[in-house]
Design a protein around this motif. Structure first.
Motif, short mmCIF file in Angstrom:
data_model
loop_
_atom_site.label_atom_id
_atom_site.label_comp_id
_atom_site.label_asym_id
_atom_site.label_seq_id
_atom_site.Cartn_x
_atom_site.Cartn_y
_atom_site.Cartn_z
N ALA A 158 -8.37 -61.48 -37.75
CA ALA A 158 -7.25 -62.12 -38.46
C ALA A 158 -6.44 -61.13 -39.27
O ALA A 158 -5.29 -61.41 -39.62
CB ALA A 158 -7.79 -63.23 -39.38
N ARG A 159 -7.00 -59.97 -39.59
CA ARG A 159 -6.33 -59.00 -40.45
C ARG A 159 -6.17 -57.68 -39.71
O ARG A 159 -7.11 -57.21 -39.05
CB ARG A 159 -7.14 -58.79 -41.73
N PRO A 160 -5.00 -57.04 -39.82
CA PRO A 160 -4.80 -55.76 -39.14
C PRO A 160 -5.50 -54.62 -39.87
O PRO A 160 -5.77 -54.71 -41.06
CB PRO A 160 -3.27 -55.58 -39.18
N TRP A 161 -5.75 -53.54 -39.14
CA TRP A 161 -6.25 -52.31 -39.76
C TRP A 161 -5.04 -51.51 -40.24
O TRP A 161 -4.08 -51.32 -39.48
CB TRP A 161 -7.03 -51.48 -38.75
N GLU A 162 -5.08 -51.04 -41.48
CA GLU A 162 -3.96 -50.30 -42.04
C GLU A 162 -4.35 -48.84 -42.24
O GLU A 162 -5.36 -48.53 -42.88
CB GLU A 162 -3.53 -50.92 -43.37
N ILE A 163 -3.51 -47.94 -41.71
CA ILE A 163 -3.72 -46.51 -41.88
C ILE A 163 -2.61 -45.96 -42.76
O ILE A 163 -1.43 -46.02 -42.41
CB ILE A 163 -3.73 -45.77 -40.53
N ASP A 164 -2.99 -45.43 -43.91
CA ASP A 164 -2.08 -44.76 -44.84
C ASP A 164 -2.51 -43.30 -44.87
O ASP A 164 -3.56 -42.97 -45.43
CB ASP A 164 -2.17 -45.39 -46.22
N PRO A 165 -1.74 -42.39 -44.27
CA PRO A 165 -2.16 -40.98 -44.19
C PRO A 165 -2.42 -40.33 -45.54
O PRO A 165 -3.13 -39.32 -45.62
CB PRO A 165 -0.98 -40.30 -43.47
N ARG A 166 -1.86 -40.89 -46.62
CA ARG A 166 -2.10 -40.31 -47.95
C ARG A 166 -3.50 -40.63 -48.44
O ARG A 166 -4.09 -39.87 -49.22
CB ARG A 166 -1.09 -40.84 -48.94
N ARG A 167 -4.04 -41.75 -48.03
CA ARG A 167 -5.33 -42.21 -48.55
C ARG A 167 -6.48 -42.00 -47.56
O ARG A 167 -7.63 -41.83 -47.98
CB ARG A 167 -5.25 -43.70 -48.92
N ALA A 168 -6.19 -42.07 -46.27
CA ALA A 168 -7.25 -41.96 -45.27
C ALA A 168 -7.78 -40.52 -45.21
O ALA A 168 -7.03 -39.56 -45.38
CB ALA A 168 -6.72 -42.39 -43.91
N ARG A 169 -9.06 -40.40 -44.96
CA ARG A 169 -9.70 -39.09 -44.78
C ARG A 169 -9.84 -38.83 -43.28
O ARG A 169 -10.43 -39.62 -42.56
CB ARG A 169 -11.07 -39.07 -45.45
N PHE A 170 -9.30 -37.72 -42.81
CA PHE A 170 -9.31 -37.42 -41.39
C PHE A 170 -10.45 -36.46 -41.09
O PHE A 170 -10.50 -35.34 -41.62
CB PHE A 170 -7.97 -36.84 -40.95
N GLU A 171 -11.37 -36.92 -40.26
CA GLU A 171 -12.57 -36.15 -39.94
C GLU A 171 -12.36 -35.37 -38.64
O GLU A 171 -11.44 -35.64 -37.87
CB GLU A 171 -13.76 -37.10 -39.81
N GLY A 172 -13.24 -34.41 -38.40
CA GLY A 172 -13.19 -33.64 -37.17
C GLY A 172 -12.05 -32.64 -37.16
O GLY A 172 -11.31 -32.48 -38.13
N GLU A 173 -11.92 -31.94 -36.04
CA GLU A 173 -10.88 -30.93 -35.89
C GLU A 173 -9.57 -31.60 -35.48
O GLU A 173 -9.56 -32.65 -34.86
CB GLU A 173 -11.30 -29.90 -34.84
N GLY A 174 -8.47 -30.92 -35.84
CA GLY A 174 -7.17 -31.47 -35.47
C GLY A 174 -6.04 -30.82 -36.25
O GLY A 174 -6.22 -29.76 -36.86
N LEU A 175 -4.91 -31.46 -36.22
CA LEU A 175 -3.73 -30.96 -36.90
C LEU A 175 -3.94 -30.92 -38.41
O LEU A 175 -4.82 -31.61 -38.95
CB LEU A 175 -2.52 -31.82 -36.55
N ALA A 176 -3.12 -30.16 -39.09
CA ALA A 176 -3.35 -29.89 -40.51
C ALA A 176 -3.08 -31.10 -41.38
O ALA A 176 -3.82 -31.35 -42.34
CB ALA A 176 -2.46 -28.71 -40.96
N SER A 177 -2.04 -31.86 -41.09
CA SER A 177 -1.66 -32.95 -41.99
C SER A 177 -2.12 -34.30 -41.46
O SER A 177 -2.21 -34.53 -40.25
CB SER A 177 -0.14 -32.97 -42.19
N GLY A 178 -2.38 -35.23 -42.42
CA GLY A 178 -2.74 -36.59 -42.05
C GLY A 178 -1.60 -37.29 -41.34
O GLY A 178 -1.82 -38.11 -40.44
N HIS A 179 -0.37 -36.96 -41.74
CA HIS A 179 0.79 -37.57 -41.10
C HIS A 179 0.84 -37.24 -39.61
O HIS A 179 1.04 -38.13 -38.76
CB HIS A 179 2.07 -37.08 -41.79
N MET A 180 0.63 -35.97 -39.27
CA MET A 180 0.69 -35.55 -37.88
C MET A 180 -0.49 -36.13 -37.08
O MET A 180 -0.32 -36.50 -35.91
CB MET A 180 0.70 -34.03 -37.78
N ARG A 181 -1.65 -36.23 -37.69
CA ARG A 181 -2.79 -36.81 -36.99
C ARG A 181 -2.57 -38.29 -36.72
O ARG A 181 -2.96 -38.83 -35.68
CB ARG A 181 -4.08 -36.60 -37.79
N THR A 182 -1.93 -38.97 -37.68
CA THR A 182 -1.63 -40.39 -37.49
C THR A 182 -0.64 -40.57 -36.34
O THR A 182 -0.79 -41.46 -35.50
CB THR A 182 -1.07 -41.00 -38.78
N LEU A 183 0.40 -39.73 -36.30
CA LEU A 183 1.36 -39.77 -35.20
C LEU A 183 0.67 -39.50 -33.86
O LEU A 183 0.96 -40.15 -32.85
CB LEU A 183 2.46 -38.75 -35.42
#
Length: 324
Positions: free
Chosen positions: A214-239
Protein backbone atom coordinates in the motif's frame (compact mmCIF):
# COMPACT_ATOMS: atom_id res chain seq x y z
CA UNK A 1 -5.82 24.49 12.42
CA UNK A 2 -2.21 23.53 13.16
CA UNK A 3 -1.17 24.16 16.76
CA UNK A 4 2.46 25.26 17.02
CA UNK A 5 4.84 26.43 19.71
CA UNK A 6 5.34 30.24 19.52
CA UNK A 7 9.10 29.83 20.08
CA UNK A 8 10.22 26.90 17.89
CA UNK A 9 7.10 26.55 15.69
CA UNK A 10 7.00 22.78 16.23
CA UNK A 11 3.59 21.15 16.76
CA UNK A 12 2.48 21.06 20.41
CA UNK A 13 2.68 17.36 21.17
CA UNK A 14 1.08 17.30 24.62
CA UNK A 15 -1.12 19.61 26.69
CA UNK A 16 1.50 20.69 29.24
CA UNK A 17 2.84 24.07 30.47
CA UNK A 18 6.04 23.92 28.39
CA UNK A 19 6.95 22.88 24.86
CA UNK A 20 8.13 19.28 24.66
CA UNK A 21 10.87 20.23 22.17
CA UNK A 22 12.35 23.59 23.23
CA UNK A 23 10.99 24.10 26.76
CA UNK A 24 9.30 27.43 26.02
CA UNK A 25 6.26 28.37 28.12
CA UNK A 26 2.87 27.72 26.54
CA UNK A 27 -0.23 29.81 27.12
CA UNK A 28 -3.39 28.34 28.62
CA UNK A 29 -5.12 28.77 25.26
CA UNK A 30 -2.41 26.75 23.52
CA UNK A 31 -2.65 24.01 26.16
CA UNK A 32 -6.42 23.91 25.79
CA UNK A 33 -6.16 23.68 22.01
CA UNK A 34 -3.64 20.83 22.29
CA UNK A 35 -5.91 18.98 24.72
CA UNK A 36 -8.84 19.37 22.33
CA UNK A 37 -6.76 18.06 19.42
CA UNK A 38 -5.73 15.06 21.51
CA UNK A 39 -9.35 14.35 22.37
CA UNK A 40 -10.30 14.49 18.70
CA UNK A 41 -7.52 12.05 17.82
CA UNK A 42 -8.83 9.57 20.39
CA UNK A 43 -12.30 9.88 18.87
CA UNK A 44 -11.05 9.32 15.32
CA UNK A 45 -12.36 6.21 13.60
CA UNK A 46 -9.35 5.44 11.41
CA UNK A 47 -5.89 6.62 10.37
CA UNK A 48 -7.29 9.06 7.85
CA UNK A 49 -9.35 10.79 10.55
CA UNK A 50 -6.30 10.93 12.82
CA UNK A 51 -4.37 12.83 10.12
CA UNK A 52 -7.07 15.49 10.01
CA UNK A 53 -8.18 15.56 13.63
CA UNK A 54 -5.74 18.23 14.80
CA UNK A 55 -6.64 20.42 11.84
CA UNK A 56 -10.27 20.60 12.93
CA UNK A 57 -11.80 18.60 10.08
CA UNK A 58 -15.16 16.96 10.91
CA UNK A 59 -14.71 13.36 11.94
CA UNK A 60 -18.04 12.27 10.46
CA UNK A 61 -17.68 13.83 7.01
CA UNK A 62 -18.26 11.64 3.93
CA UNK A 63 -15.25 9.84 2.52
CA UNK A 64 -13.73 11.41 -0.57
CA UNK A 65 -12.85 10.06 -3.99
CA UNK A 66 -10.01 11.05 -6.32
CA UNK A 67 -11.21 11.17 -9.93
CA UNK A 68 -8.38 10.53 -12.41
CA UNK A 69 -8.58 10.28 -16.21
CA UNK A 70 -6.24 8.54 -18.64
CA UNK A 71 -5.71 10.85 -21.62
CA UNK A 72 -3.58 8.49 -23.72
CA UNK A 73 -6.24 7.80 -26.36
CA UNK A 74 -8.58 10.71 -25.63
CA UNK A 75 -9.26 13.55 -28.04
CA UNK A 76 -8.93 17.18 -26.99
CA UNK A 77 -12.65 17.72 -27.63
CA UNK A 78 -13.66 14.85 -25.35
CA UNK A 79 -11.38 16.01 -22.56
CA UNK A 80 -12.65 19.57 -22.86
CA UNK A 81 -16.30 18.51 -22.88
CA UNK A 82 -16.03 15.91 -20.11
CA UNK A 83 -13.97 18.08 -17.76
CA UNK A 84 -15.62 21.42 -18.62
CA UNK A 85 -12.38 23.08 -19.68
CA UNK A 86 -11.29 24.93 -22.80
CA UNK A 87 -9.63 23.19 -25.71
CA UNK A 88 -6.40 25.06 -24.97
CA UNK A 89 -6.38 23.81 -21.37
CA UNK A 90 -7.14 20.25 -22.50
CA UNK A 91 -4.11 20.36 -24.81
CA UNK A 92 -1.95 21.59 -21.91
CA UNK A 93 -3.14 18.66 -19.82
CA UNK A 94 -2.18 16.19 -22.52
CA UNK A 95 1.24 17.78 -22.97
CA UNK A 96 1.99 17.65 -19.24
CA UNK A 97 1.09 14.07 -18.38
CA UNK A 98 -0.83 11.00 -19.46
CA UNK A 99 -2.90 11.00 -16.27
CA UNK A 100 -4.79 13.93 -14.79
CA UNK A 101 -6.34 14.34 -11.36
CA UNK A 102 -9.61 16.01 -12.30
CA UNK A 103 -11.17 16.51 -8.89
CA UNK A 104 -11.38 15.32 -5.29
CA UNK A 105 -15.00 15.02 -4.20
CA UNK A 106 -17.12 13.68 -1.38
CA UNK A 107 -18.85 10.36 -1.96
CA UNK A 108 -21.40 9.99 -3.56
CA UNK A 109 -21.41 13.48 -5.11
CA UNK A 110 -18.70 12.41 -7.57
CA UNK A 111 -21.02 10.05 -9.46
CA UNK A 112 -22.51 12.60 -11.92
CA UNK A 113 -19.00 13.75 -12.87
CA UNK A 114 -17.80 10.18 -13.37
CA UNK A 115 -20.89 9.40 -15.44
CA UNK A 116 -20.17 12.42 -17.66
CA UNK A 117 -16.53 11.41 -18.10
CA UNK A 118 -17.49 7.86 -19.06
CA UNK A 119 -20.18 9.21 -21.35
CA UNK A 120 -17.51 11.15 -23.24
CA UNK A 121 -15.53 7.96 -23.68
CA UNK A 122 -12.82 8.92 -21.19
CA UNK A 123 -11.08 6.26 -19.09
CA UNK A 124 -11.87 7.37 -15.53
CA UNK A 125 -10.58 5.86 -12.30
CA UNK A 126 -12.11 6.59 -8.90
CA UNK A 127 -9.67 6.17 -6.03
CA UNK A 128 -10.71 5.98 -2.38
CA UNK A 129 -9.01 8.54 -0.16
CA UNK A 130 -7.95 5.83 2.30
CA UNK A 131 -5.72 4.41 -0.44
CA UNK A 132 -4.17 7.81 -1.10
CA UNK A 133 -3.74 8.47 2.62
CA UNK A 134 -1.75 5.27 3.11
CA UNK A 135 0.41 5.81 0.03
CA UNK A 136 1.13 9.39 1.12
CA UNK A 137 3.31 7.94 3.93
CA UNK A 138 6.18 6.26 2.05
CA UNK A 139 8.50 3.61 3.46
CA UNK A 140 11.96 5.11 3.86
CA UNK A 141 14.92 3.33 2.26
CA UNK A 142 17.74 3.84 4.77
CA UNK A 143 20.38 1.86 2.90
CA UNK A 144 20.69 0.15 -0.47
CA UNK A 145 23.35 -1.61 -2.51
CA UNK A 146 22.61 -0.75 -6.14
CA UNK A 147 25.63 -2.74 -7.34
CA UNK A 148 23.87 -6.03 -6.58
CA UNK A 149 20.87 -7.55 -8.36
CA UNK A 150 18.46 -7.75 -6.68
CA UNK A 151 19.48 -4.86 -4.43
CA UNK A 152 19.54 -5.53 -0.65
CA UNK A 153 17.95 -2.69 1.33
CA UNK A 154 17.31 -1.50 4.85
CA UNK A 155 13.78 -0.17 5.28
CA UNK A 156 12.15 1.83 8.04
CA UNK A 157 8.38 1.56 7.84
CA UNK A 158 7.75 4.06 10.64
CA UNK A 159 9.88 6.41 12.71
CA UNK A 160 9.15 4.51 15.93
CA UNK A 161 9.86 1.01 14.55
CA UNK A 162 13.27 -0.63 14.02
CA UNK A 163 14.66 -0.94 10.48
CA UNK A 164 14.34 -4.23 8.61
CA UNK A 165 16.49 -5.83 5.92
CA UNK A 166 14.74 -6.72 2.66
CA UNK A 167 15.67 -7.35 -0.95
CA UNK A 168 14.15 -5.05 -3.54
CA UNK A 169 11.58 -7.16 -5.45
CA UNK A 170 12.48 -5.73 -8.82
CA UNK A 171 10.07 -7.87 -10.84
CA UNK A 172 7.19 -6.72 -8.62
CA UNK A 173 7.69 -3.00 -9.29
CA UNK A 174 4.48 -1.60 -10.76
CA UNK A 175 5.69 1.98 -11.20
CA UNK A 176 8.76 4.17 -10.73
CA UNK A 177 8.20 7.85 -10.03
CA UNK A 178 11.13 10.24 -9.92
CA UNK A 179 11.28 14.01 -9.52
CA UNK A 180 13.61 16.84 -8.60
CA UNK A 181 12.23 18.44 -5.45
CA UNK A 182 12.55 22.22 -5.44
CA UNK A 183 13.91 23.77 -2.25
CA UNK A 184 14.18 27.36 -1.07
CA UNK A 185 15.38 28.89 2.18
CA UNK A 186 13.37 31.96 3.21
CA UNK A 187 12.89 34.14 6.27
CA UNK A 188 9.63 33.88 8.19
CA UNK A 189 9.59 37.68 8.59
CA UNK A 190 11.11 39.52 5.66
CA UNK A 191 13.63 42.18 6.64
CA UNK A 192 14.52 44.86 4.05
CA UNK A 193 18.14 44.76 5.15
CA UNK A 194 18.58 41.00 4.57
CA UNK A 195 18.30 38.57 1.71
CA UNK A 196 14.71 37.46 1.44
CA UNK A 197 15.22 34.00 0.03
CA UNK A 198 17.85 31.63 -1.33
CA UNK A 199 17.29 28.94 -3.96
CA UNK A 200 18.84 25.67 -2.81
CA UNK A 201 19.99 22.77 -4.91
CA UNK A 202 17.15 20.56 -6.13
CA UNK A 203 17.02 17.07 -4.63
CA UNK A 204 16.14 13.90 -6.55
CA UNK A 205 13.43 11.78 -4.92
CA UNK A 206 12.36 8.35 -6.16
CA UNK A 207 9.26 6.35 -5.28
CA UNK A 208 9.01 2.65 -6.08
CA UNK A 209 5.45 1.32 -6.06
CA UNK A 210 5.53 -2.41 -5.33
CA UNK A 211 2.68 -4.75 -6.24
CA UNK A 212 0.76 -5.74 -3.13
CA UNK A 213 2.21 -2.93 -1.00
CA UNK A 214 0.00 0.00 0.00
CA UNK A 215 2.95 2.35 0.53
CA UNK A 216 5.76 3.17 -1.92
CA UNK A 217 9.46 2.88 -1.11
CA UNK A 218 11.07 6.32 -0.98
CA UNK A 219 14.72 6.91 -1.85
CA UNK A 220 16.23 10.24 -0.77
CA UNK A 221 19.92 10.28 -1.82
CA UNK A 222 20.72 12.72 1.00
CA UNK A 223 19.53 10.32 3.70
CA UNK A 224 20.02 6.85 2.22
CA UNK A 225 23.31 5.03 2.84
CA UNK A 226 24.72 3.47 -0.32
CA UNK A 227 26.55 0.21 0.27
CA UNK A 228 29.01 -1.65 -1.93
CA UNK A 229 31.14 -0.28 -4.73
CA UNK A 230 29.86 2.28 -7.19
CA UNK A 231 29.73 5.91 -8.19
CA UNK A 232 30.86 8.56 -5.74
CA UNK A 233 27.59 10.38 -5.10
CA UNK A 234 24.25 9.09 -3.85
CA UNK A 235 22.53 11.13 -6.54
CA UNK A 236 24.39 9.33 -9.33
CA UNK A 237 23.82 5.91 -7.77
CA UNK A 238 20.11 6.65 -7.51
CA UNK A 239 20.02 7.65 -11.18
CA UNK A 240 21.88 4.45 -12.02
CA UNK A 241 19.26 2.39 -10.19
CA UNK A 242 16.33 4.21 -11.83
CA UNK A 243 17.76 3.72 -15.32
CA UNK A 244 18.26 0.01 -14.73
CA UNK A 245 14.79 -0.54 -13.26
CA UNK A 246 13.16 1.54 -16.03
CA UNK A 247 14.25 -1.09 -18.55
CA UNK A 248 11.39 -3.35 -17.39
CA UNK A 249 9.15 -1.18 -15.17
CA UNK A 250 7.08 1.92 -16.12
CA UNK A 251 8.82 5.19 -15.24
CA UNK A 252 6.81 8.37 -14.61
CA UNK A 253 8.70 11.68 -14.72
CA UNK A 254 5.64 13.88 -15.29
CA UNK A 255 5.76 15.55 -11.89
CA UNK A 256 8.35 17.96 -13.34
CA UNK A 257 5.49 19.58 -15.26
CA UNK A 258 3.58 20.43 -12.08
CA UNK A 259 3.72 24.03 -10.87
CA UNK A 260 5.67 23.76 -7.56
CA UNK A 261 3.53 24.27 -4.45
CA UNK A 262 6.09 25.08 -1.77
CA UNK A 263 5.43 24.38 1.90
CA UNK A 264 7.60 24.29 5.00
CA UNK A 265 9.84 21.25 4.95
CA UNK A 266 12.92 20.00 6.77
CA UNK A 267 16.56 20.84 6.21
CA UNK A 268 18.25 17.51 7.06
CA UNK A 269 21.74 19.02 7.25
CA UNK A 270 20.85 21.66 9.82
CA UNK A 271 18.61 19.26 11.73
CA UNK A 272 21.49 16.81 12.15
CA UNK A 273 24.14 19.44 12.81
CA UNK A 274 22.32 21.26 15.56
CA UNK A 275 20.68 19.28 18.40
CA UNK A 276 17.28 20.48 19.52
CA UNK A 277 18.58 21.14 23.02
CA UNK A 278 21.17 23.56 21.62
CA UNK A 279 18.63 25.78 19.92
CA UNK A 280 17.56 28.95 21.73
CA UNK A 281 13.94 28.99 22.95
CA UNK A 282 13.37 32.43 21.44
CA UNK A 283 14.78 34.46 18.59
CA UNK A 284 15.22 38.15 17.93
CA UNK A 285 15.74 37.78 14.19
CA UNK A 286 13.46 36.15 11.69
CA UNK A 287 14.10 32.42 11.46
CA UNK A 288 15.23 30.87 8.20
CA UNK A 289 12.95 28.05 7.08
CA UNK A 290 13.21 25.61 4.19
CA UNK A 291 10.32 25.44 1.74
CA UNK A 292 9.94 22.54 -0.68
CA UNK A 293 7.31 20.74 -2.74
CA UNK A 294 7.92 17.29 -1.24
CA UNK A 295 4.37 17.05 0.14
CA UNK A 296 3.04 17.86 -3.32
CA UNK A 297 5.22 15.12 -4.81
CA UNK A 298 4.04 12.55 -2.25
CA UNK A 299 0.42 13.44 -2.97
CA UNK A 300 0.99 13.02 -6.72
CA UNK A 301 2.81 9.74 -6.18
CA UNK A 302 0.01 8.45 -3.94
CA UNK A 303 -2.82 8.74 -6.45
CA UNK A 304 -0.62 8.01 -9.46
CA UNK A 305 0.65 4.82 -7.82
CA UNK A 306 -2.91 3.79 -6.98
CA UNK A 307 -3.82 4.02 -10.66
CA UNK A 308 -0.80 1.89 -11.60
CA UNK A 309 -1.72 -0.71 -9.00
CA UNK A 310 -5.33 -0.76 -10.19
CA UNK A 311 -6.42 -0.01 -6.62
CA UNK A 312 -9.60 1.91 -7.32
CA UNK A 313 -13.29 1.44 -6.68
CA UNK A 314 -16.03 1.06 -9.20
CA UNK A 315 -17.68 4.47 -9.66
CA UNK A 316 -21.15 3.04 -9.28
CA UNK A 317 -20.95 -0.04 -7.04
CA UNK A 318 -18.02 1.39 -5.03
CA UNK A 319 -16.61 -2.11 -4.68
CA UNK A 320 -12.86 -2.59 -4.69
CA UNK A 321 -11.67 -4.00 -7.99
CA UNK A 322 -8.34 -5.16 -6.71
CA UNK A 323 -4.82 -4.09 -5.82
CA UNK A 324 -3.73 -2.94 -2.42
Amino acid sequence: MKIGCPACARPIATAQPTCLYCGASLSKDAQAAAALAGKRVLQARNLLNIEEAARGAPLDRPSRRYIVIDMADASVDRIASGCSVSGWEARQWQAASRYRLVKVMDEPSERPLVARLLGEGLAASVIHEDTVSKARRPIQVESIDVSRIPAPCTLRHDSDTPPVRQTLPEQEIALIISASIRREKVRELVSPSKVQDLRLEDVLFVHLHIKGDARPWEIDPRRARFEGEGLASGHMRTLQLVRRLAEFAPHDESFKNQVPALAQGADPLSELAEPISARPPARKEAKLVVLDNLSQFREYSAWRGAVALASFVDPFSLETKGGI
